[in-house]
Each structure stands twice: as structure tokens, then as C-alpha cells.
Design a protein around this motif. Structure first.
Motif, PDB file in Angstrom:
ATOM      1  N   GLN A 116       0.829  -1.212   0.000  1.00  0.00           N
ATOM      2  CA  GLN A 116       0.000   0.000   0.000  1.00  0.00           C
ATOM      3  C   GLN A 116       0.861   1.259   0.000  1.00  0.00           C
ATOM      4  OE1 GLN A 116      -2.556  -0.513   3.399  1.00  0.00           O
ATOM      5  NE2 GLN A 116      -3.970  -1.893   2.325  1.00  0.00           N
ATOM      6  N   MET A 136       2.192   1.661  -3.508  1.00  0.00           N
ATOM      7  CA  MET A 136       1.122   2.106  -4.403  1.00  0.00           C
ATOM      8  C   MET A 136       0.807   3.583  -4.186  1.00  0.00           C
ATOM      9  SD  MET A 136       0.208  -0.279  -6.468  1.00  0.00           S
ATOM     10  CE  MET A 136      -1.364   0.373  -7.020  1.00  0.00           C
ATOM     11  N   ARG A 156       3.233   5.586  -6.222  1.00  0.00           N
ATOM     12  CA  ARG A 156       3.389   4.923  -7.507  1.00  0.00           C
ATOM     13  C   ARG A 156       4.060   5.799  -8.558  1.00  0.00           C
ATOM     14  NH1 ARG A 156      -1.844   6.069  -6.495  1.00  0.00           N
ATOM     15  NH2 ARG A 156      -2.928   7.485  -7.921  1.00  0.00           N
ATOM     16  N   GLN A 165      -2.442  -5.662  -7.367  1.00  0.00           N
ATOM     17  CA  GLN A 165      -3.192  -4.455  -7.010  1.00  0.00           C
ATOM     18  C   GLN A 165      -3.186  -3.459  -8.168  1.00  0.00           C
ATOM     19  OE1 GLN A 165      -5.050  -3.730  -4.321  1.00  0.00           O
ATOM     20  NE2 GLN A 165      -4.667  -5.816  -3.541  1.00  0.00           N
ATOM     21  N   ALA A 166      -2.045  -3.333  -8.823  1.00  0.00           N
ATOM     22  CA  ALA A 166      -1.967  -2.419  -9.965  1.00  0.00           C
ATOM     23  C   ALA A 166      -2.861  -2.899 -11.107  1.00  0.00           C
ATOM     24  CB  ALA A 166      -0.524  -2.304 -10.437  1.00  0.00           C
ATOM     25  N   MET A 204      -5.591  -4.771 -10.814  1.00  0.00           N
ATOM     26  CA  MET A 204      -6.978  -4.660 -10.404  1.00  0.00           C
ATOM     27  C   MET A 204      -7.460  -3.213 -10.418  1.00  0.00           C
ATOM     28  SD  MET A 204      -8.731  -6.175  -6.928  1.00  0.00           S
ATOM     29  CE  MET A 204      -7.645  -5.175  -5.888  1.00  0.00           C
ATOM     30  N   ARG A 205      -6.609  -2.275 -10.039  1.00  0.00           N
ATOM     31  CA  ARG A 205      -6.994  -0.858  -9.959  1.00  0.00           C
ATOM     32  C   ARG A 205      -6.687  -0.089 -11.251  1.00  0.00           C
ATOM     33  NH1 ARG A 205      -4.851   0.785  -3.874  1.00  0.00           N
ATOM     34  NH2 ARG A 205      -5.945  -0.896  -2.745  1.00  0.00           N
ATOM     35  N   ARG A 265      -3.714   0.705 -12.368  1.00  0.00           N
ATOM     36  CA  ARG A 265      -2.539   1.567 -12.199  1.00  0.00           C
ATOM     37  C   ARG A 265      -1.400   0.955 -12.993  1.00  0.00           C
ATOM     38  NH1 ARG A 265      -5.111   5.944 -10.105  1.00  0.00           N
ATOM     39  NH2 ARG A 265      -6.232   5.415  -8.170  1.00  0.00           N
TER      40      ARG A 265
END
Length: 382
Positions: free
Chosen positions: A27, A30, A33, A68-69, A71-72, A74
Motif C-alpha cells: 500500500q 502504491m 506509484r 493491485q496495480a 486490479m486498480r 494503475r
């Protein structure tokens, strides 16, 4: 929360495989980022430098950041990782045990299944890992501790996995100190540099900028303080492991000394018994020698009774009254006279029994009686 390479190094160096640690650092990355390229480069550097047992945690961190990148949406990390992840994984994979290598391949398979990285990158990773499997020496089996010749040599050099549990815990605690010391050194350096830049400057910046600078300094000081606390905690754990090890071996030493004292007592007792038995055997031999030269006539003993029976049954020792009477030999004629050779006195002299008279073995009284009869007979014949 400010961003610097030293802070990234501090966070990555102290990571562990727990989900909480991986998610928290993910987190934070991110959030920063926009520094994805720098973060990924630093990640590859730390992955190459940390001990083998921490490499898997850093790979888990990369997996979390990438997912996470993805999924979001990014793209910063999705674009930054492909250029360095092939070499980074190849290097880490070759330094890990077989068990960790299996887990690394599972992570790569997740990337393939979820389409996290481009197929060309995944193909390069597969090619590198397969090549590493073909060229690497056979490693020690972590479950049994067995290995081939290279594994045996590794154990002799002290890098094997077959350490006793207490030494394994001590080695883990020592490695934790090394890792946390590295993180603390980096955090301390960053905080000291920011402190000097904030308060030793020749000219102060504008108040808003100065406030932001002080805020950044406070974050770095907090990070350094946290790293210092973690290092102190690791050292305390190391000391606890040392004290536990001392207690274990102290108790073992006391038990060994007690057993040693008991063994010494048993040895002394056995030695005394051996001496007594040897003396007993020596005395019995001497008594036996005396028995061979003397006859025991004690009628109360078996040997005495046997000796008495032998004595009575032997003809040499039989009493005279038990000896049967012997039939006397007939009188012997007188020897012829030699004319002119023997005087009358000599001819009339009684002939004494000689050793050839035939009376040998008779009782002396009987022999004397028979001898006298022979003389009378000889006298009457003349």
C-alpha cells in the motif's frame, strides 16, 4: 508520507512473509506509484542483497503490487516491472532452496493465469528458471537433510540445513539482527541528512516550504526510531536465545556430571569385587596343593571316608590276623659236605637264614621258627 530511496530500502530490508507486512508495504508503494521505476529498481537491488530466506517475501511483495496495480488499473508498476523482473527472479531463484523455488514457480503461474505480465516476459522467466534447474547442482533435501556430494560439502562448511533446533533459532535471530541493522543504518543516515539540511541551512526557506521540510524530517525520524526499536528487539531476542541455549546445556552438563559420579561408584564397586574374586581364586589353588600331599582321615568328611576305605582295602596295610596262614615249605636237605675244606666246627655251626632261604615276606617270628626246625633236622641227620 515522504518518499526516499533510503526509506524504501529500510522497508524492504525488514519485510517478512506475513500477509500484514506484505500488504502494508504494498500500500505504501502504491501510494508513491509515481516513483514506481525507482521503487522497482530498489526492489531488485534489495532482492539481490538480502539473505535467501527473505527473497520469497520480496517476491510476494512484487506479486501483491502487480495484482493491485492490475486490479486498480494503475499502470506504473505494470510498466516498471517487466524490464527488470526476469533478471531479478533468475538471480533469486538460483540462490534459493528447492522448497522456495517451488513457491516462486507458483507465483509465476499466478501471473500467467491472471495475465499479470506480458506472455513474452513470462516465457523469458520460464526459460531462465528451466535453465537454472538444468545447471544447478542437486541441493540438500530440507526434509531429510540428505544430499549429494555438493550438499555434503556444504554441510561441512556450515551452510547446511541440518542444524540442531536450538542453533537454528540462534542463527535465525542473528540473521534478523543483520537485516534490521542494515535497515536501521539506512534510516539513520537518511534522518541525519534531513535533520542537518533542515536546521543547519544558511538561509531558511519560506514558512510553508519549511513546514513541509520539517514534516518530512519527522517522518524520517519516526522511520529511524522504528528501525532502531526493531533492531533492539532483534538483539533482545538473540540474547534470549543465547540464555536459553546456556540453560539447556547447563542442565545437560549437570545431568552428565551426576551420571558420571554414578558410573564412578559402579566402577569402584566392580573393581573391589574383581579383587575379592581374584583373592578367593588364589587361596583355593593353595589349599588344593596342600590336599595333594596329605590324606584327610576325618571320618566326618567324604574325602576322609574314601581315604580310609583305600587304606583298609590295600593288602600292604592289612592287619596280620587277617592275613591267611602260609603253608610252610618242606625241610630242605642239608648242603653236601666238602671234604677237607670245612672244619667240623664250621660244619656243626648253624646255618643262618639268608636272603635266599625262601622265608622272604613272612612274619619274622614265623621265619625264625621255621629256621630253627631246619637246623634241628640238619643236626639229627648228622
Amino acid at each position: 508520507m515522504s518518499y526516499s530511496e533510503d526509506i524504501v530500502i529500510s522497508k524492504l530490508s525488514g519485510i517478512n512473509e506475513t500477509q500484514e507486512a506484505v500488504v502494508n508495504i504494498s500500500q505504501w508503494l502504491m501510494f508513491h506509484r509515481r516513483h514506481a521505476k525507482r521503487s522497482v529498481k530498489t526492489w531488485a537491488q534489495v532482492l539481490a542483497d538480502v539473505p535467501a530466506y527473505r527473497k520469497l517475501a520480496l517476491i510476494y511483495l512484487a506479486n501483491e503490487v502487480l495484482q493491485q496495480a492490475k486490479m486498480r488499473g494503475r499502470e506504473e508498476f505494470l510498466l516498471a516491472f517487466p524490464s527488470i523482473i526476469v533478471d531479478a527472479l533468475d538471480n533469486a531463484y538460483r540462490q534459493c532452496t528447492t522448497e522456495v523455488q517451488v513457491k516462486i514457480k507458483r507465483v509465476v503461474e499466478v501471473w500467467r493465469t491472471r495475465d499479470i505480465l506480458p506472455p513474452t516476459v513470462l516465457a523469458d522467466i520460464d526459460s531462465r528458471l528451466d535453465d537454472a534447474d538444468k545447471k544447478k547442482p542437486r541441493q540438500a533435501n530440507t526434509a531429510t537433510g540428505s544430499s549429494n556430494s555438493t550438499g555434503a560439502g556444504t554441510r561441512r562448511l556450515g551452510f547446511g540445513l541440518g542444524l540442531p533446533p536450538e542453533l537454528s533459532k540462534l542463527a535465525t535471530a542473528n540473521t534478523a539482527i543483520t537485516t534490521r541493522a542494515t535497515a536501521y543504518t539506512a534510516a539513520l543516515k537518511s534522518a541525519t541528512s534531513s535533520y542537518d539540511a533542515t536546521f543547519d541551512a544558511d538561509a531558511l526557506p519560506a514558512p510553508p516550504e519549511y513546514a513541509a521540510q520539517i514534516g518530512k524530517l519527522l517522518e524520517e525520524l519516526t522511520t529511524a526510531t522504528t528501525a532502531a526499536n526493531e533492531l533492539a528487539s532483534a538483539r533482545r531476542e538473540y540474547i534470549n536465545q543465547l540464555e536459553a541455549l546456556v540453560k539447556v546445556h547447563t542442565a545437560a552438563l549437570e545431568a552428565s556430571q551426576t551420571e558420571m559420579a554414578e558410573l564412578e561408584k559402579k566402577h569402584d564397586y566392580a573393581q573391589r569385587m574383581l579383587t575379592d574374586v581374584q583373592e578367593m581364586l588364589g587361596g583355593k589353588k593353595s589349599d588344593g596343593d596342600e590336599d595333594n600331599t596329605a590324606i584327610d582321615f576325618d571320618p566326618g568328611s567324604a574325602s576322609g571316608a574314601s581315604a580310609m576305605e583305600t587304606f583298609v582295602s590295600d593288602p600292604v596295610y592289612m592287619p596280620m590276623e587277617d592275613t591267611p596262614e602260609s603253608t610252610p615249605s618242606p625241610p630242605q636237605p642239608p648242603p653236601p659236605r666238602l671234604s677237607g675244606a670245612v672244619s667240623d666246627t664250621a660244619a656243626e655251626a648253624p646255618t643262618a637264614p639268608t636272603s635266599s632261604s625262601g622265608f622272604e615276606g613272612l612274619d619274622p617270628a614265623v621265619a625264625q621258627f621255621l629256621s630253627s626246625i631246619g637246623r634241628e633236622h640238619a643236626a639229627s641227620a648228622t
